[in-house]
Design a protein around this motif. Structure first.
Motif, PDB file in Angstrom:
ATOM      1  N   PRO A 168       0.815  -1.226   0.000  1.00 34.63           N
ATOM      2  CA  PRO A 168       0.000   0.000   0.000  1.00 34.63           C
ATOM      3  C   PRO A 168       0.849   1.277   0.000  1.00 34.63           C
ATOM      4  CG  PRO A 168      -0.767  -1.535   1.671  1.00 34.63           C
ATOM      5  CD  PRO A 168       0.515  -2.090   1.137  1.00 34.63           C
ATOM      6  N   TYR A 203       0.521   0.876  -6.092  1.00 29.98           N
ATOM      7  CA  TYR A 203      -0.489   0.076  -5.411  1.00 29.98           C
ATOM      8  C   TYR A 203      -1.861   0.297  -6.040  1.00 29.98           C
ATOM      9  CZ  TYR A 203      -3.129  -2.024  -1.592  1.00 29.98           C
ATOM     10  OH  TYR A 203      -3.962  -2.819  -0.852  1.00 29.98           O
ATOM     11  N   GLN A 204      -2.555  -0.776  -6.326  1.00 29.52           N
ATOM     12  CA  GLN A 204      -3.877  -0.749  -6.961  1.00 29.52           C
ATOM     13  C   GLN A 204      -3.823  -0.233  -8.402  1.00 29.52           C
ATOM     14  OE1 GLN A 204      -6.615  -2.061  -5.950  1.00 29.52           O
ATOM     15  NE2 GLN A 204      -6.693  -2.115  -3.718  1.00 29.52           N
TER      16      GLN A 204
END
Lengths: 377, 683
Positions: free
Chosen positions: B574, B579-580
């Protein structure tokens, strides 16, 4: 035949049409809701510090090799201007592949772009390109220029193909070329002579371990000085001492700092207790960082170039952590220290500004991929 | 109106070929399962796909022809859920990643035996020619066939190539095809396929091919980060290829119950590596060459002892040599030269036990020894090379139950891997158990609608490069683990005699990749190192559809399409900037379409590939975006009957007809509009 998977058919066509149109409707709605919902994300933006000091930062980011994504960012603290991809915004084109060094001479900025094989000369105020000087060989391939230094109206660029190019800073053209050792990387001027560190970095594990001394007038190598393997950054203090980092083999050989006497051009000392990967000298203080690639540990030392003694083992005093220190610079007037953080190397990195007593002053986030050089005006 | 008779009347000319070719794909245990009534003779080529409990996509030789494809990699792009990383041109590396798992998780099987490269872990599927391919199929998870080597159970997806069988035709005469293809960028591709049935027991094939091309295609090089505005017209250079392929097989049909074959294969390729296009220095890569030689000998013996027991043996010996040279590298020697030698010996024994009507069990045990040696321009590097050897022992127990409306398969694979090295430290020995379960259910008797689901947990070993490559390798790497969950439906119907076929498959899936092996530059940009750092979470949807129309007895139209949605997110850390974010080179949406029109005069086909935007690096920022693209192809073909047993097939193809300037891999431009003409003489 005992056929368990026969295709069965019903002759009532309307049932099929109804069933089919139902399926198509379902399919259509699925497609519509799951169309390309991917939108560009925006990098975190930086709130510039409030203090309106007359500081302008130029930050050169290497990018990733073979992706042509080197960039030059400009932050003007006085006017609150931030331009992350300043070069492309001003010049409407990309800088090139694997930028490695940034220098300034007169009113111009010189960007050394290694894989593209060029020195981009900009008007420092506007960022507008004045000349793109190609550092290519006879076959049109990049010589892989690495670093730049200036002397008496000329710029000198070391290139990985074993050459140093001379550039006339008034005509912005290359004038002469000379040969040095293997994969020269660092270049510095001291005592009226040019010093080049021959890294041999592309011949792992057979690194080079020499410095070449060049007379700028004859533009010939006049001496080589033997140091430890894989020499890198070199810089002189006010007393005419040249300091050079040897990075070793990144294995059992550790980073070392050597001191060269530029009168005799001899290695006089390998300094105890200091182990920089990279450093910069300001007012005869060497600011150094180290990074251990196997365990990710970094350290930040400062060193007095007059007494040849360590000042501090931890010049960052407020506990600020860097993931991957990648470059260092010092503000010429305030003495603030700038450290770049390449993070994982594959995401945009930051530039952190520390006061001379090692407290984090501000952080510029996501300035570019692998920010390497900071030049402060 | 009797639809069934209608469908069979029009099928023969509807390129939806019957039996033979589908059979070829399932050769392994077709004859076995035939007896438990699983497979029918008069089925259409799509039924294998529709019946499969894990998604299966299949193209037969006829369909392959209509895809305007030269190499296997061109054809694979028409599968749903697939991302082909194509570095452009005939010689450019082409790897296939299925459902965002990464190319190393796709096994490539050639005639039922997995072809591997322990060095890189991924196959360049551009090297496989379509010339003698009977079927090309892609299995997500694994095949419903449980009677096959353990290695076929050991990957997240299998791309299976089946070559033409000598028993296809009925004649005992020497039969064959002589083909000549030529086209843009100096393409020159003669090939010869021969088959001969010596007697009812023995038959042989010979297939040989030369593929040459200078590959110098023009492209536009854009300078602005947006990929628009100012550009220069450049020509790709150092792109020549010269490939020779020879393969021959001897098939024996000792009896209905005993069959076997042996096959020899040789491939020799020499090519330039044009590299990435470097701005302001496009000549940088004019000196890198790759030479590549592969030889394998393999054999199969298959024996049905009785109605209960069958066994088969597969063996393979594989040798490969790859030589990379760069005559302008800036090191001490002024050149880089790496020679890699790999050998692999493989033996597999499988047993099938039909325990009860509908229930069969199988056991397979595979032993594999893979070795690698290397030589470099630098003696220190050569002597420091690990010379790894990998000993793999795979055992799988599988069960399959089939009833009228229900089928389930389950397997558990045990993998034991031991490695030794001559220099440095060897990776620790590893043992893993990998389960698989799939079910398919046909809820209605009167509708051919099936619900299906599968779960698979499997891993890929770190490659020899990951583990032992000088400076980069990390012998402590763990295997990269994937989990796949899939649920889907397949449905087919025949609405009328003029609209004899409609099929739809839709699958939703969730995959995850843990301990993903990623390369990170460590010391500087020239030196990378491998780490088990990544974690990827993938949610996706795959759709395929096909329909055919029979306008009249002689006029048929086939339409096919695929659609893929892949949300493949980096969920490693994260705190990290990516991230993502969608993982690199993975479009959120992509698809393909094809239309075939068959008339008595000419057959016309149109093909379309499209892909949404992608990102070239881990961060989904605008500057890393590669724009969406589409690539349209068009071809016309006509067959002339010269003599009762001789036909001449002339085909003209146009690829990338919109001349779209695009890249799949950033800075590796794809060719623009190009043509190909081929003449195939069948005798």
């Amino acid at each position: 035949m005992n056929n368990t998977y026969t295709i069965t058919h019903r002759s009532d066509l309307t049932t099929y049409v109804r069933l089919l149109s139902g399926m198509l409707l379902l399919l259509g709605s699925v497609l519509l809701t799951s169309c390309d919902d991917m939108v560009d994300k925006t990098p975190p933006t930086t709130q510039l510090p409030d203090q309106q000091e007359a500081t302008r930062l130029y930050i050169l980011s290497e990018g990733l090799i073979h992706l042509n994504n080197s960039s030059l960012a400009m932050y003007d603290l006085a006017t609150g201007t931030t331009a992350v991809d300043w070069f492309a915004a001003v010049n409407q084109r990309r800088l090139g592949d694997t930028a490695n060094d940034l220098g300034s001479y007169g009113s111009k900025l010189y960007l050394v772009v290694s894989m593209s094989g060029l020195v981009e000369v900009l008007d420092r105020h506007t960022g507008r390109s004045m000349q793109q000087i190609l550092i290519h060989d006879e076959q049109g391939r990049s010589r892989q220029p690495r670093n730049i230094t200036f002397y008496n109206g000329f710029a000198y660029v070391s290139s990985f193909d074993g050459t140093v190019s001379e550039i006339d800073t008034t005509t912005l053209t290359t004038t002469r070329l000379t040969r040095v050792g293997r994969n020269p990387d660092g270049i510095a001027l001291a005592n009226g002579k040019l010093y080049v560190s021959n890294s041999g970095g592309l011949s792992f594990p057979n690194y080079d371990n020499t410095l070449s001394v060049i007379d700028p007038l004859s533009f010939r190598e006049i001496k080589t000085i033997e140091v430890a393997a894989n020499p890198f950054t070199l810089q002189a203090d006010s007393e005419g001492d040249l300091y050079v980092v040897s990075r070793g083999n990144y294995g059992n050989q550790h980073y070392q700092l050597h001191r060269i006497n530029t009168q005799t051009d001899e290695l006089v000392q390998t300094l105890e207790g200091v182990h920089p990967l990279n450093f910069t000298i300001h007012n005869d203080t060497a600011w150094m960082y180290s990074f251990n690639h196997s365990n990710g540990q970094s350290s930040f030392q400062s060193f007095d170039c007059r007494t040849e003694e360590l000042i501090s083992d931890h010049f960052i005093t407020d506990g600020t952590q860097l993931q991957t220190p990648f470059g260092i610079a010092v503000h010429p007037t305030t003495g603030d220290i700038f450290l770049t953080d390449a993070r994982t190397y594959t995401v945009k990195g930051d530039v952190l500004c520390f006061t001379r007593d090692g407290k984090l002053k501000y952080r510029l986030q996501a300035v570019g991929l692998n920010p390497k050089k900071v030049w402060v005006e | 109106m009797h639809v069934c008779s209608g469908i069979y009347k029009v099928l023969p000319f509807l390129l939806l070929s019957l039996t033979g070719l589908v059979r070829a794909d399932e050769k392994q245990d077709t004859t076995r399962h035939y007896q438990i009534g699983e497979i029918t003779i008069t089925e259409h080529s799509r039924s294998a796909e529709l019946r499969s409990s894990a998604p299966l996509q299949l193209l037969n030789s006829r369909e392959l022809q209509q895809l305007n494809a030269l190499q296997v990699s061109d054809a694979v792009k028409y599968f749903s859920g697939v991302t082909v990383k194509d570095y452009g041109g005939i010689g450019g590396l082409k790897t296939v990643s299925v459902r965002s798992l990464g190319a190393s998780h796709t096994a490539v099987s050639y005639d039922g035996i997995v072809v591997t490269d322990n060095q890189t872990g991924q196959m360049d599927i551009g090297r496989f020619s379509l010339d003698n391919v009977a079927t090309l199929s892609l299995h997500n998870g694994q095949s419903d066939q449980i009677f096959q080597p353990a290695r076929q159970f050991g990957s997240a997806a299998v791309l299976s190539i089946r070559s033409r069988s000598p028993f296809e035709g009925s004649s005992d005469q020497l039969q064959g095809t002589l083909t000549m293809k030529s086209g843009s960028f100096g393409l020159y591709n003669p090939s010869l396929f021969l088959r001969k049935k010596f007697n009812p027991v023995l038959a042989a094939t010979l297939s040989t091919e030369w593929l040459g091309s200078h590959g110098r295609y023009p492209y536009r090089l854009y300078y602005h980060p947006s990929g628009q505005g100012e550009y220069s017209t450049e020509v790709r250079s150092n792109t020549d290829v010269n490939n020779l392929r020879i393969e021959t097989a001897l098939h024996a049909h000792f009896s209905e119950k005993k069959t076997g074959w042996i096959k020899l294969y040789y491939y020799n390729a020499e090519r330039g590596l044009p590299g990435a296009t470097i701005l302001y220095a496009t000549e940088n890569f004019s000196t890198q060459r790759l030479r590549d030689r592969t030889f394998f000998a393999r054999a199969n013996f298959n024996h049905t002892i009785n109605s209960i027991w069958s066994w088969q043996w597969n063996g393979n010996f594989h040798r490969s040599y790859v030589q990379y040279t760069d005559t302008a590298y800036l090191n001490q020697q002024g050149r880089q030269e790496s020679k890699y030698y790999q050998q692999e010996a493989y033996s597999s024994l499988s047993v099938l036990y039909r325990a009860l009507p509908g229930l069969s069990l199988s056991f397979s045990s595979d032993g594999i020894i893979g070795t690698m040696d290397a030589e470099f321009e630098n003696d220190d590097l050569t002597s420091a090379f690990a010379q790894p050897a990998r000993y793999t022992w795979l055992n799988v127990v599988a069960a399959k139950y089939v009833s009228t409306n229900f089928m389930t398969t389950a397997s558990i694979l045990s993998s034991y891997i031991h490695e030794t090295v001559h220099a440095g430290s060897a990776a620790p020995s590893r043992h893993r158990l990998s389960p698989y379960l799939s079910i398919t259910w046909k809820p209605f008797d009167q509708h051919d609608l099936r619900l299906r689901a599968f779960y698979k947990n499997i891993f890929r070993m770190p490659t020899f490069n990951d583990l032992y490559y000088a400076r980069v390798g990390n012998s402590l790497l763990q295997p990269e683990i994937t989990d796949q969950f899939n649920a889907g439906i397949s449905w087919t119907t025949a609405p009328s005699s003029w609209w004899p076929f409609v099929s739809v498959t839709a699958d939703l899936y969730h995959n995850s990749v843990q301990d993903k092996i990623i390369a990170l530059p460590t010391k500087n940009i020239f030196e990378w190192s491998m780490q088990n750092l990544g974690h990827v979470s993938i949610n996706g949807l795959d759709l395929t559809t096909e329909t055919s129309f029979a306008v009249n007895e002689k006029l048929g139209i086939v339409l096919g399409g695929t659609y893929s949605y892949q949300q493949a997110l980096d969920v490693t850390d994260p705190k990290n900037g990516s991230y993502q974010h969608q993982i690199p080179y993975t479009p959120r949406t992509s698809g393909s379409g094809r239309v075939g029109l068959e008339t008595p005069w000419v057959d016309v086909s149109y093909t379309l590939l499209w892909s949404g935007k992608r990102y070239a690096t881990t961060e989904n920022y605008a500057e890393n975006r590669l724009p969406a693209y589409s690539d349209h192809g068009l071809s016309a073909a006509r067959e002339f009957r010269i003599a009762p047993s001789c036909r001449l097939n002339i085909r003209a193809e146009l690829t990338n007809i919109m001349n779209e300037n695009y890249a799949i891999v950033r800075w590796y431009p794809m060719p623009g509009r190009a043509y190909r003409i081929s003449a195939a003489f069948h005798f």
